[in-house]
Each structure stands twice: as C-alpha cells, then as structure tokens.
Motif scaffolding. Sequence first.
Motif, short mmCIF file in Angstrom:
data_model
loop_
_atom_site.label_atom_id
_atom_site.label_comp_id
_atom_site.label_asym_id
_atom_site.label_seq_id
_atom_site.Cartn_x
_atom_site.Cartn_y
_atom_site.Cartn_z
N LEU A 174 41.93 69.90 -5.82
CA LEU A 174 41.79 69.99 -4.37
C LEU A 174 41.96 71.44 -3.92
O LEU A 174 42.72 72.21 -4.53
CB LEU A 174 42.84 69.12 -3.68
N ALA A 175 41.29 71.81 -2.82
CA ALA A 175 41.37 73.19 -2.31
C ALA A 175 42.80 73.57 -1.95
O ALA A 175 43.20 74.73 -2.09
CB ALA A 175 40.45 73.35 -1.10
N LYS A 176 43.61 72.60 -1.50
CA LYS A 176 44.98 72.94 -1.08
C LYS A 176 45.88 73.31 -2.26
O LYS A 176 46.97 73.84 -2.06
CB LYS A 176 45.60 71.82 -0.24
N THR A 177 45.43 73.05 -3.51
CA THR A 177 46.21 73.47 -4.67
C THR A 177 45.75 74.84 -5.19
O THR A 177 46.30 75.35 -6.16
CB THR A 177 46.11 72.44 -5.82
N PHE A 178 44.76 75.44 -4.52
CA PHE A 178 44.29 76.79 -4.90
C PHE A 178 45.36 77.80 -4.48
O PHE A 178 45.85 77.78 -3.36
CB PHE A 178 42.97 77.10 -4.19
#
Length: 365
Positions: A174-178
């Motif tokens: 997910l983008a929020k774990t980038f």
Amino acid sequence: MKLGIVGLPNVGKSTLFNSLTKAGAESANYPFCTIDPNVGIVAVPDERLTKLTQMYNSAKTTPAVIEFVDIAGLVKGASKGEGLGNQFLANIREVDAIVHVVRCFDDTNVIHVDGSVDPLRDIETINFELIFSDIEVLERRIAKTARGAKNDKALAKELKLQERIKEHLEAGKLAKTFETTDEDELAWLQEYNLLTYKPVIFAANVSEDDLADDGANNPYVEAVRKYAAESDCGVFVVCAEIEAEISELDEEERQMFLEDLGVKESGLDKLIRASYSLLGLISYLTAGETETRAWTIKKGTKAPQAAGKIHSDFERGFIRAEIVRYEDLIELGSLNAAKEKGLLRSEGKEYVVQDGDVILFKFNV
C-alpha cells in the motif's frame, strides 16, 4: 469529514450505512444494489453542546457532522471495470478515510460473493483493486512528468519518486507503507490522492451473540484486529443488524436496548471515536445566545487557523482568543464566574487549540 463505506457485496455494508444515517438506501441480498453512492450526513453526538446550550439559552445548536458515502460493492477486477468497479474507484477518491466493512459472521442464508467467510481474503481483494487503480493513476502522472523532467530538476526529482512509488505498489504494498523523510517527496505523495494512502478503519461486522464481548471470542475478529495493528489501521466491532434495530428507536429506548444487550455504546459512537482518533481530530466549542456549535479541527491546530474554520476573516484579522476549558465553565456555572477565578485565558497566535476549549475569537479586518 467525509468517510467512504466500502466492502464486498453481502458483508452488511448497506445495512450498516442505512442504520448510521437512516438514509434508507436500498438493501437487498444480491450484489450491486447500491449502484449510486448514497450520501448521509450524521451529527456527531456531543453532550457538551447540550449543556452549553442550556447554560447560554442558545437559540440554535449546531453539532459537528460526518458525511458518510455508501459506495457500491465491488468484486475482483473492479480496477479493470468488473462489476461496478470504475464507479466505486471514482467515488472513493473523494473521501478523507475509508471504512471497510468486513464480514465476521457465519450465516448460510446470506451468500458470500466468494462462497465462504474469510475477512483477510476480503481485505486483500479490495486492497489489490485499490493498488491496481493507484498504479494506473501513477502511470498517467509519470507520462506527464517525464515530458518536462529533462529540463527541470524539480520534475526530474518528482519523476524518480513516482517511479519508486509505482515499484512499491507493484510489489503488492500500500502507498501508506512507502517510506520517505524528504519533505518535497512527502508533499508530492499527499498531493497524488492515492487510494492506498488513505487512512482505513475496519468495521468487523459480527452476529448479535458476539457483540456483548466486543468479538473477543470470534476468530474472524481476532484476525482483523491483528491485521489492523500491523497495518496502522483502526478497527471496531459492530453488528449491522442490531444497528438497524437501534436506528428505529428514540434516544431513551436506544440506551435501554443497548443496556439489555450488555453494550455500552452504539456502532455510530464507536465509528466516530475511531475516526477522530485515526484522523487526529478534535472539537472546540463556541457558545452564546445566538448559537452553540462544535468545530472539528486537526490536533495541533493553532488559534488563528482554528478561527479560520468559522470564517476566513477571523483568521486574517486574528487578534487573540479568549478561552475557558469546558469542564471549568460547567463546574463554575458561568463565564463571569470562570473569569473571577482567573480561568478565562487570553491566548495569542501560537496557542495550540485543545479539545473542549470554549473560545471567543477577537479579530479586526
């Protein structure tokens, strides 16, 4: 605040939406009965407003509100237009956070779209569709950025970021774990409005039997809680069927009904608490003869910006804020009494507004 309620078909999503908003969205036991997003505005319950209204004899009481959007159920392949996927993905981009209803009950009378109950599989299905959609968005951005990157250092830097995020998503993340600590990159990442960057709250929909102990003995709920803890998401337990019954009762009957079930708060109360916590929101209050009102702001907001929630002139011409804590005001019974006790403070531009501050803003434009 705008929350999008999502979930696979037949997990109890529209039943929950109906009961939260009493909007009467059509609910039936087959996929895609929610073709157009139903929108419901819900007042945030706040007993502080009731007491302040009585104290000031206010002509009007205005609570904070949450806008719920019931978004059409989706299936595998939504990002490629399967089911009602494209509508689903367009509607969800507009929300501040996603409330993902996951089925945590067994019932042979309610068909599961995949034939069996497995909340983690359901979460994965929706996550993959959101990831695929984000990849498409990034591919379009990359093509646009690449055209100007040769002659622009800032665009060249942004292009590298976009390509790194795309690789991250293609790995099923997910983008929020980038992860990045670069301020420019963080600002760009927020600007892209990626679906998998949005905060998520899981609504674990259980049977009535699992409600009293908050799903403590339900293995499906346990799995969702574990996943939520690992992925920095909110989670609360709800029984959509019970919420539907509660929504038909008045306030007094509702409290009695909840007590009989051995439950302290309704699903709406749980969701509001989870939403405020996950999004880092608080409410400050204004009170007077004309109106008593709650204003929702982010934790850490300074006084001028909080004033700007009321009107841009308040922020532009901010002089000071006269503040008393709600608890002190109620205990002493009037603003004058709080003033005499030295509990009415005058704060300047650097003051960080706290939850429950009762504020009168002074400004000059």
